[in-house]
Design an enzyme around this catalytic site. Sequence first.
Site, mmCIF file in Angstrom:
data_model
loop_
_atom_site.group_PDB
_atom_site.id
_atom_site.type_symbol
_atom_site.label_atom_id
_atom_site.label_comp_id
_atom_site.label_asym_id
_atom_site.label_seq_id
_atom_site.Cartn_x
_atom_site.Cartn_y
_atom_site.Cartn_z
ATOM 1 N N LYS A 1 -4.143 4.982 9.182
ATOM 2 C CA LYS A 1 -3.391 3.798 8.790
ATOM 3 C C LYS A 1 -2.090 3.710 9.596
ATOM 4 C CE LYS A 1 -6.444 2.573 5.667
ATOM 5 N NZ LYS A 1 -7.484 3.608 5.536
HETATM 6 C C1 LIG Z 1 -8.431 3.670 4.146
HETATM 7 C C2 LIG Z 1 -8.900 2.814 3.037
HETATM 8 C C3 LIG Z 1 -9.059 3.310 1.736
HETATM 9 C C4 LIG Z 1 -8.928 4.760 1.398
HETATM 10 O O1 LIG Z 1 -7.691 5.317 1.695
HETATM 11 P P1 LIG Z 1 -7.459 6.889 1.463
HETATM 12 O O2 LIG Z 1 -5.974 7.021 1.510
HETATM 13 O O3 LIG Z 1 -8.137 7.590 2.598
HETATM 14 O O4 LIG Z 1 -8.027 7.260 0.163
HETATM 15 C C5 LIG Z 1 -9.424 2.431 0.738
HETATM 16 N N1 LIG Z 1 -9.630 1.128 0.994
HETATM 17 C C6 LIG Z 1 -9.510 0.615 2.233
HETATM 18 C C7 LIG Z 1 -9.742 -0.841 2.455
HETATM 19 C C8 LIG Z 1 -9.146 1.440 3.298
HETATM 20 O O5 LIG Z 1 -9.040 0.932 4.526
#
Ligand SMILES: *Cc1c(COP(=O)(O)O)cnc(C)c1O
Length: 376
Positions: free
Chosen positions: A181
């Site tokens: 992210k």
């Molecule tokens: C990355 C992501 C998640 C999960 O995030 P984590 O921090 O890895 O649990 C959930 N929903 C979406 C849309 C994502 O892109």
Amino acid sequence: MISFNTPPHTGNEEAHVLAAMKSSKISGDARYGVMCQEWFENELACPKALLTPSCTQSLEMAAILIDIQPGDEVIMPSYTFVSTANAFALRGAKIVFVDIRPDTLNLDEKLIEAAITPHTRAIVPVHYAGVACDMAAINDIAARHGLFVIEDAAQGMMATYQGKPLGALGHMAAYSFHETKNITSGGEGGLLILNDERFIHRAEIIREKGTNRSQFFRGMVDKYTWVDLGSSYLPSEIQAAYLWGQLEMADVITANRLATWNTYQDAFADLQAKGKLVLPTIPTDCQHNGHMFYLKCRDLAERTALLAHLKQNEVMAVFHYVPLHSAPAGQKYGRFHGEDRYTTAESERLLRLPLWYGMERDIRNRVIDAVRAFYK
Ligand SMILES: *Cc1c(COP(=O)(O)O)cnc(C)c1O
């Protein structure tokens, strides 16, 4: 090989992580943890932001907080990461998938109302690529039917909708600080955003293993005890310290990603004009955050060929998501309401290009050249 992603690193993190390590408290909700939460409460103008170990766990907390029971229904897109659905399926909910819009690949707000039944409890819009869903329409539907809105804003930090930050638009929201992210808390991490004060008290209990330990630390009770369902939803102070180093640079990180994103968009504009590919659409009331640059090929066969071509040219491109309603668990825990006009077709065409904070100009240009060579 040009990697698909490089985790963001600004140079500020080391000093904060070291300071945290040398402090006497390295579990959750210590100095950096509190500083990060206050930063978000300020940025989002929300009554409470709680750091969690992941966006997945933030969504799990949200499902507990709204008391999802077996048989309840939760509406969301099928074109999303598994955690969006899992968090609610874990509590026994039936997942009701609704088709996406072809322009933003977000939940199609016009199809939501027809999917509502007497069992529906919540709508979970996913702000794909940091581009907001039509939240005015979604919140209006939710208000008229008495439903909760829980934003999966995993990709949405630093993006806005009608001038308001993503995450500040529903009853609750979840951010991700995973290394893929825009902002990371050292590889894994998340945030639960509460936009309604009603949820704060119970959220603190759920997050502290179902105990009233938060109240105990504030001196409000003289011992703490098991009072509700809960789990361990606190990240460590080391993660918070890493995150703090990134929050100090959040504007810089976002601006840098947007610059790369805009360069990609400009570099392929003529190919789109010639009808060779389709580029992302950003609605006028959305300011995105440069989270993701994707392009859409004609079909699956062309995408497969482009992926292979890029790999030959040392460029690691990727695609996602396998629509949840077509996955084994999606069939077990969910159902698709209405027609799948776009979910499967769009997911088969989409290809994501490498994009990260600090991506060097020559690397970006090699990606552009490789894509352009394919369409020659
Ligand atoms: C990355 C992501 C998640 C999960 O995030 P984590 O921090 O890895 O649990 C959930 N929903 C979406 C849309 C994502 O892109």
